[in-house]
Design a protein around this motif. Sequence first.
Motif, PDB file in Angstrom:
ATOM      1  N   ASP A 182      -6.320  -3.802  -0.602  1.00  0.00           N
ATOM      2  CA  ASP A 182      -6.177  -2.917  -1.763  1.00  0.00           C
ATOM      3  C   ASP A 182      -6.696  -1.507  -1.498  1.00  0.00           C
ATOM      4  OD1 ASP A 182      -8.760  -3.806  -1.563  1.00  0.00           O
ATOM      5  OD2 ASP A 182      -9.000  -4.351  -3.676  1.00  0.00           O
ATOM      6  N   THR A 183      -6.919  -1.155  -0.202  1.00  0.00           N
ATOM      7  CA  THR A 183      -7.280   0.221   0.146  1.00  0.00           C
ATOM      8  C   THR A 183      -6.329   0.694   1.249  1.00  0.00           C
ATOM      9  OG1 THR A 183      -8.980  -0.641   1.664  1.00  0.00           O
ATOM     10  CG2 THR A 183      -9.697   0.030  -0.536  1.00  0.00           C
ATOM     11  N   CYS A 184      -6.778   0.628   2.494  1.00  0.00           N
ATOM     12  CA  CYS A 184      -5.926   0.956   3.639  1.00  0.00           C
ATOM     13  C   CYS A 184      -6.111  -0.112   4.701  1.00  0.00           C
ATOM     14  CB  CYS A 184      -6.284   2.323   4.213  1.00  0.00           C
ATOM     15  SG  CYS A 184      -5.922   3.701   3.106  1.00  0.00           S
ATOM     16  N   GLN A 244       0.822  -1.203   0.000  1.00  0.00           N
ATOM     17  CA  GLN A 244       0.000   0.000   0.000  1.00  0.00           C
ATOM     18  C   GLN A 244       0.860   1.258   0.000  1.00  0.00           C
ATOM     19  OE1 GLN A 244      -2.618  -0.618   3.366  1.00  0.00           O
ATOM     20  NE2 GLN A 244      -3.971  -1.974   2.196  1.00  0.00           N
ATOM     21  N   LYS A 247       1.755   1.735  -3.640  1.00  0.00           N
ATOM     22  CA  LYS A 247       0.705   1.862  -4.653  1.00  0.00           C
ATOM     23  C   LYS A 247      -0.409   2.849  -4.310  1.00  0.00           C
ATOM     24  CE  LYS A 247       0.134  -1.198  -7.527  1.00  0.00           C
ATOM     25  NZ  LYS A 247       0.368  -1.279  -8.990  1.00  0.00           N
ATOM     26  N   ASN A 248      -0.526   3.243  -3.052  1.00  0.00           N
ATOM     27  CA  ASN A 248      -1.616   4.118  -2.618  1.00  0.00           C
ATOM     28  C   ASN A 248      -1.018   5.459  -2.190  1.00  0.00           C
ATOM     29  OD1 ASN A 248      -3.756   5.404  -1.318  1.00  0.00           O
ATOM     30  ND2 ASN A 248      -4.554   3.516  -0.423  1.00  0.00           N
ATOM     31  N   LEU A 288      -8.781   6.099  -2.383  1.00  0.00           N
ATOM     32  CA  LEU A 288      -7.872   5.237  -1.638  1.00  0.00           C
ATOM     33  C   LEU A 288      -7.904   3.846  -2.258  1.00  0.00           C
ATOM     34  CD1 LEU A 288      -8.799   6.390   1.988  1.00  0.00           C
ATOM     35  CD2 LEU A 288      -6.848   7.116   0.588  1.00  0.00           C
ATOM     36  N   SER A 289      -6.997   3.626  -3.176  1.00  0.00           N
ATOM     37  CA  SER A 289      -6.944   2.333  -3.854  1.00  0.00           C
ATOM     38  C   SER A 289      -5.534   2.088  -4.363  1.00  0.00           C
ATOM     39  CB  SER A 289      -7.933   2.296  -5.027  1.00  0.00           C
ATOM     40  OG  SER A 289      -7.863   1.057  -5.714  1.00  0.00           O
ATOM     41  N   THR A 290      -5.120   0.826  -4.316  1.00  0.00           N
ATOM     42  CA  THR A 290      -3.817   0.461  -4.852  1.00  0.00           C
ATOM     43  C   THR A 290      -3.904   0.055  -6.311  1.00  0.00           C
ATOM     44  OG1 THR A 290      -4.136  -1.827  -4.132  1.00  0.00           O
ATOM     45  CG2 THR A 290      -3.016  -0.341  -2.594  1.00  0.00           C
ATOM     46  N   TYR A 327      -2.081   7.352   1.100  1.00  0.00           N
ATOM     47  CA  TYR A 327      -1.643   6.595   2.274  1.00  0.00           C
ATOM     48  C   TYR A 327      -0.132   6.728   2.468  1.00  0.00           C
ATOM     49  CZ  TYR A 327      -1.733   2.750   5.674  1.00  0.00           C
ATOM     50  OH  TYR A 327      -1.628   1.980   6.806  1.00  0.00           O
TER      51      TYR A 327
END
Length: 375
Positions: A326-328, A41, A44-45, A81-83, A48
């Motif tokens: 895939d978010t937080c 994360q 990719k995010n 918020l997404s990877t 974050y």
Amino acid sequence: MTQPKNSLPDRIISFIKSDQSSQEDLEVAFNQLTCDIFAYQFAKNQPYRLLAQQQRRTPMTIKHWQDVPRMPIQAFKQMTLSTEDISQSADIFYSSGTTDPVHKSQHYLSRLDVWETAMKQGFKQYVMGKRQKITILSLFPDQVANPHSSLSRYINTAIATFGTPDSQVLFRDGAIAMAALKGALDHARTTHQPVLLIGASFSYVHLLDALATSDQRYPLPEGSIVFDTGGFKGQARTISMTTLYTQLSEFFNVPRAHIINMFGMTEISSQCYDGNLLLDNDEQPFTFDKVVPAWVRIQILDATDLKPATKGEPGILAYYDLANWDTCLAILTEDLAVETDVGFQLIGRVNGAAARGCSIAVDELMKSQALGERS
């Protein structure tokens, strides 16, 4: 979206399904997965990553799940918020917007199998127990009527996986289908087959209101369950949980031990349940504390400075969910809770003076994003 074998989501699925040989093995595996998810994360995010950098935390410095930066839950209303590429999302969950109709939380799921595994595993363990199937009668809209609701997908998945052929959704055209519900309950009594009623809190309030003028009761067959998914927030009329559950118990002749409540939110992928059905099935004293599944961890944080609260003292609930890969992974909620020997008890929402810790977290979040825009 194609994933290589032994990819991160596949490892998470394996962990959720696994039966760890010891608590020590469980903690080691959970901690390793947490660190790997955070590294993913972080890479990719972007929102974050900026927050983590603001707190001087990176994959090189994070060694334990408790050290993972917590994303304030408000960020799901303001940021993407997404990877993964959100245009390729398998589904998007939106919050109801009862507290803020303009800014609704958005939870992007790049693939559904992780979410479904967590949902099914939790439902099987904490709701079904030793049962394989049960007639599920839903008092909440299905996915056709409510396509981007996490609860609607939850209920559809429950019916498809654990429901008998008699299972059905009894919320139609914006209201509970009372005639169909009465027919389904009469059928259950005739066949002596237990049912699982499932709906949001306000569904039961409306149901009891609609039946208040009648002296008729609907005692359910032995083994039936009343499942309250929560959700009083933003409703025109509320009653206490104790009052509601007393009325439900009397109306359906269901023991209090068979009325269960769930903690779930749009922004998380895994749910926590009251422990009463789990422990009742094991012939142990039941509890209404929320039990935390093996792939979730919680912390209760002091509301003023977000440091760990003393056990037994109320604080803000922080939620660490492996299924949020895939978010937080780590989220700072707006819920007040108390840690117990079993899990935790919810107290209510953060407000007033108790909101200082949340305000600090949001201020830090906004500062990190502003610095990121200038860099």
